[in-house]
Design an enzyme around this catalytic site. Structure first.
Site, PDB file in Angstrom:
ATOM      1  N   LYS A  22       0.831  -1.214   0.000  1.00 10.80           N
ATOM      2  CA  LYS A  22       0.000   0.000   0.000  1.00 10.80           C
ATOM      3  C   LYS A  22       0.861   1.257   0.000  1.00 10.80           C
ATOM      4  O   LYS A  22       0.660   2.165  -0.807  1.00 10.80           O
ATOM      5  CB  LYS A  22      -0.900  -0.004   1.245  1.00 10.80           C
ATOM      6  CG  LYS A  22      -1.526   1.345   1.552  1.00 10.80           C
ATOM      7  CD  LYS A  22      -2.398   1.307   2.783  1.00 10.80           C
ATOM      8  CE  LYS A  22      -1.703   1.591   4.079  1.00 10.80           C
ATOM      9  NZ  LYS A  22      -1.443   3.002   4.389  1.00 10.80           N
ATOM     10  N   ASN A  23       1.837   1.300   0.907  1.00  7.86           N
ATOM     11  CA  ASN A  23       2.594   2.547   1.057  1.00  7.86           C
ATOM     12  C   ASN A  23       3.619   2.768  -0.048  1.00  7.86           C
ATOM     13  O   ASN A  23       4.288   3.793  -0.079  1.00  7.86           O
ATOM     14  CB  ASN A  23       3.257   2.603   2.440  1.00  7.86           C
ATOM     15  CG  ASN A  23       2.214   2.805   3.530  1.00  7.86           C
ATOM     16  OD1 ASN A  23       1.062   3.153   3.234  1.00  7.86           O
ATOM     17  ND2 ASN A  23       2.588   2.582   4.781  1.00  7.86           N
ATOM     18  N   CYS A 116      -4.604  12.446  13.567  1.00 10.12           N
ATOM     19  CA  CYS A 116      -5.333  11.195  13.416  1.00 10.12           C
ATOM     20  C   CYS A 116      -5.107  10.353  14.658  1.00 10.12           C
ATOM     21  O   CYS A 116      -4.369  10.762  15.558  1.00 10.12           O
ATOM     22  CB  CYS A 116      -4.945  10.464  12.136  1.00 10.12           C
ATOM     23  SG  CYS A 116      -3.330   9.740  12.174  1.00 10.12           S
ATOM     24  N   ARG A 121       0.510  14.504  13.316  1.00  7.54           N
ATOM     25  CA  ARG A 121       1.352  14.145  12.163  1.00  7.54           C
ATOM     26  C   ARG A 121       1.620  15.395  11.328  1.00  7.54           C
ATOM     27  O   ARG A 121       0.996  15.616  10.298  1.00  7.54           O
ATOM     28  CB  ARG A 121       0.681  13.048  11.340  1.00  7.54           C
ATOM     29  CG  ARG A 121       0.533  11.759  12.140  1.00  7.54           C
ATOM     30  CD  ARG A 121      -0.180  10.684  11.394  1.00  7.54           C
ATOM     31  NE  ARG A 121       0.593  10.123  10.313  1.00  7.54           N
ATOM     32  CZ  ARG A 121       0.122   9.196   9.473  1.00  7.54           C
ATOM     33  NH1 ARG A 121      -1.111   8.754   9.615  1.00  7.54           N
ATOM     34  NH2 ARG A 121       0.868   8.725   8.510  1.00  7.54           N
ATOM     35  N   ASP A 307       4.552   0.391  12.034  1.00  2.00           N
ATOM     36  CA  ASP A 307       3.328  -0.192  11.477  1.00  2.00           C
ATOM     37  C   ASP A 307       3.126  -1.657  11.881  1.00  2.00           C
ATOM     38  O   ASP A 307       2.117  -2.266  11.507  1.00  2.00           O
ATOM     39  CB  ASP A 307       3.319  -0.066   9.944  1.00  2.00           C
ATOM     40  CG  ASP A 307       3.116   1.379   9.507  1.00  2.00           C
ATOM     41  OD1 ASP A 307       2.676   2.195  10.336  1.00  2.00           O
ATOM     42  OD2 ASP A 307       3.402   1.693   8.332  1.00  2.00           O
ATOM     43  N   ARG A 399      -8.731  -0.367   4.534  1.00  2.00           N
ATOM     44  CA  ARG A 399      -7.842   0.654   3.959  1.00  2.00           C
ATOM     45  C   ARG A 399      -6.507   0.032   3.545  1.00  2.00           C
ATOM     46  O   ARG A 399      -5.859   0.531   2.633  1.00  2.00           O
ATOM     47  CB  ARG A 399      -7.556   1.746   4.991  1.00  2.00           C
ATOM     48  CG  ARG A 399      -8.753   2.586   5.328  1.00  2.00           C
ATOM     49  CD  ARG A 399      -8.338   3.720   6.204  1.00  2.00           C
ATOM     50  NE  ARG A 399      -7.141   4.335   5.631  1.00  2.00           N
ATOM     51  CZ  ARG A 399      -6.339   5.156   6.278  1.00  2.00           C
ATOM     52  NH1 ARG A 399      -6.588   5.487   7.507  1.00  2.00           N
ATOM     53  NH2 ARG A 399      -5.281   5.666   5.676  1.00  2.00           N
TER      54      ARG A 399
END
Ligand code: EPU
Length: 424
Positions: A22-23, A116, A121, A307, A399
């Site tokens: 994803k990233n 968030c 952030r 993560d 997500r």
């Protein structure tokens, strides 16, 4: 709204293939703004964040079509240059359009991302880096408004109080590849996803040296062309399945991953007492006696990834003894602690650390997902907790994990997606 219902499961067993990262795919999609040509991106995971990025690209004049796991981008000539609050609010990675828009179109208006659940952030380093390339950047009515008729190369430093910045490095790198002259980026993030972006840019004709190191040297070029690129595998998804395998005392092979990307996580698993075997494209965990406590400290790559912090905390909840988990990237990233406590875990939060006292068993309960990785941690805890655990607000998981319940079920997990009529 939907929830995942997880029942205590037998030890997971079998093989699972990871999806594309994803990233990596998110900034790579943003990078296609840098060319007037079509691009092809292979192994793009089918995730909510990727669809959101596709919508944003369309609003910015790049049509993106999916066929299986392949994305094809095509500029439409109808070029907007604003990333609206409604999109940035739902996905912070939208900020990665700032650098390419500025470099290609001379202007960008991107909603200022808010906080968030994983903590504050800021984007000050992104702004500092782009200013060093000559951009005029103002914050007006909740938007970052950036202008520059022509960016110029410079020497700049991207370090901050918590190390470098992943999306900040992406933004500055994407701006520098079209800037006039040489840019030297010191303290660039070295995460594999930044390396993948740099490789994509090089395929487009960018001139970048030092890829994978904290010092990037970029020689600006006048234009970039279209290309085809295969996205790297998702190391965080891989680490999540390894943690799930270990927590259930199972034997799980995670396929399609270069083990070199997971060194810190593999090391932690070995300290926890899990047997880990690595091959050219797989990592396998299997039990090796009981689970032991350890110390986990999140750090920039190649350190232990933030993560995976929540997922490993779930594993440590059932590792006998006292573990310490310290967050050095997001000191507030502990929202999952309160939910794990509902499952009978024993965790004491102390500043940027959590002290986890392993318990022999967890007890299933309804819990609330608060962010993507915290949700994955609750699923892992649910697999080992006695009885039934309902993980609510599963949209967080969607997500960033492609069909997580299908992949887990194929390993023998008792998990299913259900409508949640009680959801607010
Ligand atoms: N920071 C600043 N100023 C900045 C930018 C960052 O102080 O201008 C601080 C942050 O507050 C944080 C640290 O620097 O303390 C690192 O943040 P970074 O900018 O590297 O994070 P990011 O680029 O916003 C990416 C991932 C995150 C992942 C972090 C850290 C993407 C799209 N997101 O975020 O992934 O946690 O790097 O590795 O690449 C996730 O996938 O669940 C996720 C949150």
């Amino acid at each position: 709204m939907e929830k995942l219902v997880v029942w205590q499961s037998p030890p997971l067993s079998g093989e699972v293939r990871v999806s594309g990262a994803k990233n990596a795919v998110l900034p790579i999609l943003a990078a296609t703004l840098l060319t007037d040509d079509p691009c092809t991106i292979e192994d793009a995971p089918d995730l909510r964040d990727v669809s959101t990025m596709m919508d944003l690209m369309e609003a910015l004049g790049v049509k993106v079509e999916r066929s299986g796991s392949t994305l094809r981008t095509r500029p439409t000539g109808q070029a907007g240059s604003e990333a609206p609050y409604d999109i940035v609010r739902t996905m912070r990675a939208s900020i990665t359009v700032l650098g390419p828009l500025l470099a290609k179109r001379g202007e960008a208006t991107v909603s200022f991302p808010g906080g968030c659940t994983i903590g504050p952030r800021p984007v000050d380093i992104h702004i500092r880096g782009l200013r060093a390339l000559g951009a005029d950047i103002q914050v007006e009515e909740g938007y970052i408004v950036a202008r520059s008729p022509k960016l110029r190369g410079n020497r700049l430093f991207l370090g901050g109080p918590f190390g470098s910045t992943v999306t900040g490095t992406a933004n500055v790198l994407m701006a520098a590849v079209l800037a006039e002259g040489r840019t030297i980026i010191e303290s660039a993030a070295c995460e594999p996803e930044v390396v993948d972006l740099a490789r994509f840019l090089v395929r487009m004709g960018a001139r970048i040296r030092g890829v994978g190191s904290p010092r990037l040297e970029v020689e600006g070029v006048a234009r970039l062309h279209g290309t085809t690129h295969r996205v790297i595998p998702d190391r965080i998804e891989a680490g999540t399945f390894l943690a799930a395998g270990a927590a259930t005392g199972g034997e799980v092979t995670v396929r399609g991953i270069a083990p070199g990307m997971l060194t810190a996580a593999v090391e932690a698993l070995r300290e926890i007492g899990v047997k880990v075997e690595e091959g050219a494209d797989y990592v396998r965990v299997s039990p090796n006696g009981g689970l032991r406590p350890t110390q986990v400290v999140t750090l920039p790559y190649p350190g232990f990834p933030t993560d995976l912090q929540a997922q490993f905390m779930a594993l440590l909840c059932v590792s006998q003894g006292i573990s310490v988990v310290t967050e050095k990237i997001y000191p507030e990233r502990f929202v999952h602690v309160a939910e794990l406590l509902r499952l009978r875990a024993q965790i004491l939060r102390e500043g940027p650390s959590a002290i986890v006292v392993g318990v022999p068993w967890l007890s299933g309960a309804p819990v609330m997902a608060s962010d993507l990785r915290a949700s994955a941690a609750l699923v892992i805890a649910g697999l080992v907790a006695r009885g039934r655990t309902d993980v609510k607000r599963v949209y967080h998981l969607d997500r960033g994990y492609e069909r997580i319940e299908d992949k887990l079920r194929a390993l023998g997990a008792r998990i299913e997606r259900q409508d949640d009529p009680e959801a607010p």
